[in-house]
Design an enzyme around this catalytic site. Structure first.
Site, short mmCIF file in Angstrom:
data_model
loop_
_atom_site.label_atom_id
_atom_site.label_comp_id
_atom_site.label_asym_id
_atom_site.label_seq_id
_atom_site.Cartn_x
_atom_site.Cartn_y
_atom_site.Cartn_z
N ASN A 1 32.01 -88.60 -33.87
CA ASN A 1 32.39 -87.19 -33.82
C ASN A 1 33.00 -86.88 -32.45
O ASN A 1 33.14 -87.78 -31.61
CB ASN A 1 31.19 -86.29 -34.11
CG ASN A 1 30.03 -86.56 -33.17
OD1 ASN A 1 30.14 -86.35 -31.95
ND2 ASN A 1 28.92 -87.04 -33.70
N LYS B 1 36.44 -107.66 -40.75
CA LYS B 1 37.33 -106.49 -40.82
C LYS B 1 37.81 -106.26 -42.25
O LYS B 1 38.31 -107.18 -42.91
CB LYS B 1 38.52 -106.69 -39.89
CG LYS B 1 39.50 -105.52 -39.93
CD LYS B 1 40.72 -105.80 -39.06
CE LYS B 1 41.74 -104.67 -39.20
NZ LYS B 1 42.96 -104.93 -38.40
N LYS C 1 18.02 -73.43 -38.86
CA LYS C 1 17.74 -74.75 -38.29
C LYS C 1 16.55 -74.69 -37.34
O LYS C 1 15.70 -75.59 -37.33
CB LYS C 1 18.99 -75.26 -37.56
CG LYS C 1 18.85 -76.67 -36.99
CD LYS C 1 20.17 -77.12 -36.37
CE LYS C 1 20.06 -78.53 -35.82
NZ LYS C 1 21.36 -78.98 -35.21
N PHE D 1 20.20 -77.83 -30.39
CA PHE D 1 21.55 -77.29 -30.34
C PHE D 1 22.11 -77.21 -31.76
O PHE D 1 21.78 -78.03 -32.61
CB PHE D 1 22.46 -78.17 -29.48
CG PHE D 1 22.44 -77.84 -28.02
CD1 PHE D 1 23.54 -77.26 -27.40
CD2 PHE D 1 21.30 -78.08 -27.27
CE1 PHE D 1 23.50 -76.95 -26.04
CE2 PHE D 1 21.25 -77.77 -25.91
CZ PHE D 1 22.37 -77.20 -25.31
N LYS E 1 13.25 -77.00 -38.32
CA LYS E 1 12.99 -78.20 -37.53
C LYS E 1 11.96 -77.99 -36.42
O LYS E 1 11.76 -78.84 -35.57
CB LYS E 1 14.30 -78.72 -36.95
CG LYS E 1 15.31 -79.03 -38.06
CD LYS E 1 16.41 -79.95 -37.64
CE LYS E 1 17.31 -80.29 -38.82
NZ LYS E 1 18.36 -81.26 -38.49
N ASP F 1 24.98 -87.57 -39.18
CA ASP F 1 24.09 -87.26 -40.29
C ASP F 1 24.10 -88.37 -41.34
O ASP F 1 23.14 -88.52 -42.10
CB ASP F 1 24.51 -85.95 -40.96
CG ASP F 1 24.33 -84.76 -40.03
OD1 ASP F 1 23.32 -84.73 -39.30
OD2 ASP F 1 25.20 -83.87 -40.02
#
Length: 401
Positions: free
Chosen positions: A211, A290, A338, A324, A342, A280
């Site tokens: 990401n 490959k 969230k 965060f 959590k 995730d």
């Protein structure tokens, strides 16, 4: 700030015009401001400008002694509570790193025992030059405080990092510096575990899923926690960032590795700050060779990774847990859901679609929530300022425990 003696050194770059605003704002706080200009700086802004703003004589020439009873550069060096170089050019940084004192500014720098704060400003390629980076790293190791330049359109026409930070932000950094000197370190003796950066999930030996996280927010949080007196362990995904001073860094690559590193240290921590952007999902199978192009489509089957935040919430025993949430819509709703799901004590939410904020940049805008609702809102400010404010909030809540 009232009565603090601050020496501002202005070196020869176009950002010297910003230094005039900095001197003005420092003087307005009640600080006693003295200014030193390099000869090159006088080509951009005149000494009279700074004399008017500071209401003190401006020093340029080492040999221009106004008072026979004192040596000016020694007097300035001895009586400074803080020394600021803004803008700091590549030239003055190079001189300082190698102990060269060939003008009023560099001679005074060599003589002072005051803390030194630096706001670099230069062309992006100059800033990224390995020699300049090495000089800054050396000065940082010697205890100099750096206020990183911002990114954007530069005077030379390039776009990139190199803009001197805005005077308002520098003044906030100065206020925080003196506030930190005047108060006890709130997290002294506390152990803080911070996660930062992205993870990489392999597809084959060449490709991976990841990401846009740069790790910057987590790294400045680590710096702020150290400044608050904490013992900090930083579990970091792959980044190009240098390790913050005084931090124990643990390098990981995958979500699985980050999970193991965090859970193995969970019981040792008093405070956990999970700012990493952990994948995730990961490929169900990783190819040993490959993958080649075959046909018009390829289906990649993904499976869930372990949920680090959820397991921290379940396993923590008295630790203070901050998470965060990087969102693009319904930020408050998603963040508060969230937080509850959590088991977090605080959650820091930011809309990464906001121009100038979010991944990879030096600025951010955040809202912090606890179980009762929003407790802090910061508009677009530097990530360092965000980190300081978050650590301050954690310190307040920890004391409240």
């Amino acid at each position: 700030m009232k009565g603090k003696r601050i020496v501002v050194g202005v070196s020869g770059g176009i950002a010297a015009f910003k230094a005039a605003g900095l001197v003005s704002k420092l003087a307005q706080t009640g600080a006693e401001v003295r200014v030193i200009l390099t000869e090159s700086a006088t080509r951009f802004v005149t000494p009279l400008t700074f004399q008017t703003l500071s209401r003190h004589h401006v020093s340029v020439d080492t040999f221009d002694e106004q008072d026979p009873w004192k040596v000016t550069h020694i007097d300035l060096a001895d009586h400074a509570d803080l020394f600021i170089i803004a803008p700091a050019t590549a030239n003055v940084l190079g001189k300082a790193a190698h102990g060269i004192g060939d003008d009023m500014l560099t001679t005074t720098l060599l003589a002072t025992k005051a803390p030194i704060m630096v706001a670099p400003a230069m062309n992006v390629h100059m800033y990224e030059n390995p020699i300049v980076q090495e000089n800054m790293a050396k000065l940082a190791r010697l205890g100099w405080h750096f206020i990183e330049p911002g990114s954007g359109q530069l005077a030379c026409g390039y776009v990139g990092r190199g803009r001197m930070e805005e005077p308002e932000t520098i003044v906030m950094a100065v206020e925080d510096f003196f506030r930190g000197q005047d108060t006890a370190k709130a997290l002294t003796g506390k152990r803080v575990l911070i996660t930062a950066g992205p993870t990489r999930e392999a597809i084959d030996p060449v490709r991976y899923l990841t990401n846009r996280s740069s790790g910057k927010m987590g790294y400045v949080l680590a710096e702020a926690a150290v400044e608050a007196g904490a013992s900090v362990t930083l579990v970091s995904g792959p980044t190009a960032l240098p390790s913050p001073q005084g931090v124990q860094r643990v390098n990981v690559t995958t979500a699985e590795e980050m999970y193991d590193a965090v859970m193995g240290r969970l019981n040792e921590a008093d405070i956990i700050i999970k700012s990493a952007a952990v994948a995730d999902y990961q490929p169900e199978n990783v190819a040993t060779q490959k993958l080649k192009k075959v046909g018009k489509e390829m289906v990649l089957r993904l499976v869930r990774t372990k949920d680090i935040a959820a397991d921290i919430g379940k396993r923590k025993e008295g630790q203070f847990f901050v998470g965060f949430a990087a969102e693009t819509e319904n930020v408050a709703e998603h963040a508060r859901e969230k937080l509850a799901r959590k088991g977090m004590d605080l959650i820091v939410a930011n809309d990464v679609s906001t121009p100038g904020a979010g991944f990879d940049g030096d600025m951010n805008t955040v809202r912090v929530y606890d179980g009762e609702g929003e407790v802090l809102h910061l508009p677009l400010v530097s990530k360092k300022e965000v980190a300081r404010r978050i650590v301050d909030l954690i310190s307040e809540r920890w004391t409240g425990k």
